[in-house]
Design a protein around this motif. Structure first.
Motif, PDB file in Angstrom:
ATOM      1  N   LYS A  26       0.812  -1.215   0.000  1.00 20.21           N
ATOM      2  CA  LYS A  26       0.000   0.000   0.000  1.00 20.21           C
ATOM      3  C   LYS A  26       0.850   1.271   0.000  1.00 20.21           C
ATOM      4  CE  LYS A  26      -3.823  -1.957   2.636  1.00 20.21           C
ATOM      5  NZ  LYS A  26      -4.522  -1.878   3.914  1.00 20.21           N
ATOM      6  N   ASP A  27       2.003   1.212   0.625  1.00 17.76           N
ATOM      7  CA  ASP A  27       2.848   2.397   0.768  1.00 17.76           C
ATOM      8  C   ASP A  27       3.483   2.783  -0.568  1.00 17.76           C
ATOM      9  OD1 ASP A  27       4.429   4.229   2.752  1.00 17.76           O
ATOM     10  OD2 ASP A  27       5.939   3.339   1.420  1.00 17.76           O
ATOM     11  N   GLY A  28       3.372   4.049  -0.919  1.00 16.20           N
ATOM     12  CA  GLY A  28       3.897   4.528  -2.193  1.00 16.20           C
ATOM     13  C   GLY A  28       5.402   4.376  -2.329  1.00 16.20           C
ATOM     14  N   THR A  29       6.139   4.585  -1.256  1.00 22.82           N
ATOM     15  CA  THR A  29       7.600   4.427  -1.319  1.00 22.82           C
ATOM     16  C   THR A  29       7.969   2.973  -1.534  1.00 22.82           C
ATOM     17  OG1 THR A  29       7.895   6.345   0.132  1.00 22.82           O
ATOM     18  CG2 THR A  29       9.772   4.860  -0.104  1.00 22.82           C
ATOM     19  N   ARG A  31       6.121   0.699  -3.071  1.00 23.17           N
ATOM     20  CA  ARG A  31       5.819   0.405  -4.473  1.00 23.17           C
ATOM     21  C   ARG A  31       6.872   0.999  -5.397  1.00 23.17           C
ATOM     22  NH1 ARG A  31      -0.648   0.740  -5.876  1.00 23.17           N
ATOM     23  NH2 ARG A  31      -1.259  -0.860  -4.398  1.00 23.17           N
ATOM     24  N   THR A  32       7.295   2.212  -5.101  1.00 27.15           N
ATOM     25  CA  THR A  32       8.309   2.866  -5.937  1.00 27.15           C
ATOM     26  C   THR A  32       9.615   2.085  -5.908  1.00 27.15           C
ATOM     27  OG1 THR A  32       7.287   5.027  -5.615  1.00 27.15           O
ATOM     28  CG2 THR A  32       9.595   5.004  -6.308  1.00 27.15           C
ATOM     29  N   SER A 106      -1.862   2.623  -9.149  1.00 29.58           N
ATOM     30  CA  SER A 106      -1.034   3.808  -8.943  1.00 29.58           C
ATOM     31  C   SER A 106       0.309   3.453  -8.323  1.00 29.58           C
ATOM     32  CB  SER A 106      -1.764   4.793  -8.029  1.00 29.58           C
ATOM     33  OG  SER A 106      -0.918   5.849  -7.659  1.00 29.58           O
ATOM     34  N   LEU A 107       1.312   4.153  -8.744  1.00 26.54           N
ATOM     35  CA  LEU A 107       2.635   4.009  -8.128  1.00 26.54           C
ATOM     36  C   LEU A 107       2.610   4.582  -6.715  1.00 26.54           C
ATOM     37  CD1 LEU A 107       5.567   3.116  -8.618  1.00 26.54           C
ATOM     38  CD2 LEU A 107       6.017   5.385  -9.516  1.00 26.54           C
ATOM     39  N   LYS A 108       1.703   5.484  -6.467  1.00 31.71           N
ATOM     40  CA  LYS A 108       1.622   6.161  -5.161  1.00 31.71           C
ATOM     41  C   LYS A 108       1.039   5.282  -4.070  1.00 31.71           C
ATOM     42  CE  LYS A 108       1.203  10.675  -7.280  1.00 31.71           C
ATOM     43  NZ  LYS A 108       0.366  11.848  -7.467  1.00 31.71           N
ATOM     44  N   GLY A 109       0.439   4.162  -4.426  1.00 33.36           N
ATOM     45  CA  GLY A 109      -0.179   3.308  -3.418  1.00 33.36           C
ATOM     46  C   GLY A 109      -1.496   3.898  -2.967  1.00 33.36           C
ATOM     47  N   GLU A 110      -1.888   3.535  -1.745  1.00 32.67           N
ATOM     48  CA  GLU A 110      -3.180   4.038  -1.229  1.00 32.67           C
ATOM     49  C   GLU A 110      -2.988   5.286  -0.418  1.00 32.67           C
ATOM     50  OE1 GLU A 110      -5.384   1.020   0.760  1.00 32.67           O
ATOM     51  OE2 GLU A 110      -5.484  -0.193  -1.015  1.00 32.67           O
TER      52      GLU A 110
END
Length: 110
Positions: A26-29, A31-32, A106-110
């Motif tokens: 879920k975390d955007g970092t 996922r990045t 999304s790359l940003k996650g939730e």
């Protein structure tokens, strides 16, 4: 019956596993970092093929797991799914990479 929150759940298919996998990312970092790691793996493979320096391929697990595990341990604050579900987790990495590239998630996650 499967749940999306238990890492001890036995999944009978990748289709059943993938929602759990996304829930663990879920975390955007996080996922990045997975996304960057996947691009770097593709780059290392291309470089190894182009230069015929095959020992470069030994970097693949270091890069792949390195970026992913930093994302999980420091940002997502969970245990990587690869410890309990290694094959589905590897598949999940590449499906998530594709889903980010195509804009499905999304790359940003939730």
């Amino acid at each position: 019956m499967t749940t999306q929150t238990s890492e001890n759940t036995h999944f009978t298919s990748f289709k059943a596993f993938y929602p759990f996998y996304l829930n663990e990312h879920k975390d955007g970092t996080c996922r990045t970092l997975h996304f960057i790691g996947s691009w770097l793996i593709i780059g290392v493979i291309a470089l190894a093929i182009y230069t015929a320096i095959w020992p470069l391929l030994w970097l693949i697990p270091v890069i792949g797991y390195g970026f992913a595990w930093v994302g999980h341990f420091f940002f997502e604050k969970n245990r990587p799914a690869t410890f309990k579900h290694p094959l589905y987790s590897l598949m999940g990495d590449w499906v998530m990479f594709k889903d980010i590239l195509t804009g499905k998630i999304s790359l940003k996650g939730e």
